[in-house]
Design a protein around this motif. Structure first.
Motif, mmCIF file in Angstrom:
data_model
loop_
_atom_site.group_PDB
_atom_site.id
_atom_site.type_symbol
_atom_site.label_atom_id
_atom_site.label_comp_id
_atom_site.label_asym_id
_atom_site.label_seq_id
_atom_site.Cartn_x
_atom_site.Cartn_y
_atom_site.Cartn_z
ATOM 1 N N LEU A 1 0.853 -1.186 0.000
ATOM 2 C CA LEU A 1 0.000 0.000 0.000
ATOM 3 C C LEU A 1 0.888 1.234 0.000
ATOM 4 O O LEU A 1 1.634 1.472 0.946
ATOM 5 C CB LEU A 1 -0.913 -0.015 1.227
ATOM 6 C CG LEU A 1 -1.891 1.139 1.419
ATOM 7 C CD1 LEU A 1 -2.913 1.199 0.289
ATOM 8 C CD2 LEU A 1 -2.611 1.006 2.759
ATOM 9 N N GLN A 2 0.822 2.029 -1.066
ATOM 10 C CA GLN A 2 1.656 3.237 -1.220
ATOM 11 C C GLN A 2 0.749 4.450 -1.261
ATOM 12 O O GLN A 2 -0.216 4.502 -2.046
ATOM 13 C CB GLN A 2 2.461 3.154 -2.507
ATOM 14 C CG GLN A 2 3.124 4.450 -2.936
ATOM 15 C CD GLN A 2 4.553 4.564 -2.463
ATOM 16 O OE1 GLN A 2 5.327 3.635 -2.599
ATOM 17 N NE2 GLN A 2 4.914 5.705 -1.923
ATOM 18 N N LEU A 3 1.045 5.450 -0.411
ATOM 19 C CA LEU A 3 0.211 6.647 -0.349
ATOM 20 C C LEU A 3 1.097 7.884 -0.275
ATOM 21 O O LEU A 3 2.117 7.887 0.428
ATOM 22 C CB LEU A 3 -0.703 6.629 0.882
ATOM 23 C CG LEU A 3 -1.506 5.356 1.151
ATOM 24 C CD1 LEU A 3 -0.853 4.562 2.262
ATOM 25 C CD2 LEU A 3 -2.951 5.661 1.506
ATOM 26 N N ASN A 4 0.690 8.972 -0.984
ATOM 27 C CA ASN A 4 1.428 10.222 -0.822
ATOM 28 C C ASN A 4 0.584 11.413 -1.253
ATOM 29 O O ASN A 4 -0.478 11.271 -1.852
ATOM 30 C CB ASN A 4 2.762 10.183 -1.579
ATOM 31 C CG ASN A 4 2.630 10.515 -3.047
ATOM 32 O OD1 ASN A 4 1.585 10.291 -3.651
ATOM 33 N ND2 ASN A 4 3.693 11.039 -3.643
ATOM 34 N N ARG A 5 1.036 12.574 -0.888
ATOM 35 C CA ARG A 5 0.475 13.877 -1.286
ATOM 36 C C ARG A 5 -1.031 13.959 -1.058
ATOM 37 O O ARG A 5 -1.825 14.033 -1.970
ATOM 38 C CB ARG A 5 0.788 14.170 -2.751
ATOM 39 C CG ARG A 5 2.211 14.577 -2.996
ATOM 40 C CD ARG A 5 2.368 15.482 -4.203
ATOM 41 N NE ARG A 5 1.758 14.964 -5.405
ATOM 42 C CZ ARG A 5 0.868 15.629 -6.134
ATOM 43 N NH1 ARG A 5 0.457 16.836 -5.777
ATOM 44 N NH2 ARG A 5 0.384 15.096 -7.241
#
Length: 300
Positions: free
Chosen positions: A164-168
């Motif tokens: 799970l990758q999350l940003n901004r």
């Protein structure tokens, strides 16, 4: 807009893509139990409800192939979407690319779903099973919620895919999820340039790293009351060029991290803080309840 039935008897559409194309924005797509072998592009506001919507993915009633609404293929949610909700489905990774979903909708909720990674024969089409990264030039996400899901399936310590990758994002909440020995690179990976992020009440067993922060600033980060066990690398990793301006790490149980599952070498620690990470005075790390890994003992 209203409820649109997909699959099964008396369905208005046989496939999810046909339902998305043929329904007005704001519709609720109700999926019958069954397997949907398709790649799906979402280009309008929509809610997709599987057969088990509203029921947490770790409930004992879940997981039966006969009862689930299973999407077997890649799902892409376009940046033109303002609100996207996915509840109560099973996502099987695309067998040709190994990834499950990319979401660029400004606001979204992923809840009560089972996300299963697979290892494709020709290599991964992307580095994350489920990815929240908007194209450059787009504004930040307004809100991302990931709650009551189970992430499982393929673990690969050579290619090290991220789960799970999350940003901004202005606001991120990842809570009450279960990660079961999947990925290989990291379970929850947080890149910077975000507002408030809360990682709370998750169970993470195995895989690469537990929770990772990467380059960029986070205005407020809270990692609270998670259980992180037997990570191949760090349990909690405040990585290079992270700028953590406020928040806290508190009440987490982190045990058995930093022992390589392939060769049993000591590679990291339950908590790892990079020398290049910036922890501002309003960011606090409280006692983690840990069973010391060998690397922790060598530092004491």
């Amino acid at each position: 807009p209203g409820v649109v039935r997909v699959g099964g008897a008396n369905a208005q559409f046989a496939t999810i893509q046909a339902a998305v194309n043929g329904s007005p924005a704001g519709s609720v797509l109700l999926l019958a139990a069954g397997v949907y072998n398709e790649r799906v592009t979402i280009n309008k506001d929509v809610t997709i409800l599987g057969a088990y919507y509203g029921i947490p993915a770790d409930e004992s009633s879940r997981g039966s192939a006969n009862g689930e609404s299973v999407i077997k293929g890649y799902m892409n949610v376009a940046a033109t979407v303002n609100q996207f909700n996915l509840d109560g489905v099973t996502l099987l990774g695309d067998p040709t690319g190994g990834v499950n979903m990319r979401v660029q909708a400004a606001s979204s909720r992923l809840t009560n779903s089972i996300i299963t990674g697979v290892r494709p024969p020709g290599g991964y089409a992307d580095f994350a099973y489920v990815k929240y990264i908007r194209d450059l030039g787009l504004p930040a996400y307004t809100n991302i919620t990931v709650q009551n899901n189970v992430f499982n399936g393929n673990v690969d310590f050579s290619a090290t895919p991220v789960v799970l990758q999350l940003n901004r994002a202005e606001s991120i909440q990842v809570s009450a999820n279960t990660f079961l020995n999947t990925g290989g690179g990291g379970n929850i990976v947080l890149a910077g340039d975000s507002g408030a992020i809360r990682i709370q009440d998750n169970l993470i067993i195995g895989g690469g790293k537990g929770v990772i922060t990467q380059e960029g600033g986070i205005e407020k980060l809270e990692i609270i009351n998670n259980t992180i066990l037997d990570s191949n690398l760090s349990g909690i990793d405040l990585n290079f060029n992270s700028i953590l301006k406020s928040g806290l790490i508190e009440g987490n149980l982190v045990q058995g991290s930093g022992i390589n599952r392939t060769n049993q070498a000591v590679t990291s620690a339950n908590l790892s803080v990079s020398p290049q990470a910036e922890l501002w005075s309003d960011f606090r790390i409280c006692l983690l309840y840990t069973s010391p890994s060998p690397r922790d003992r060598t530092r004491s």
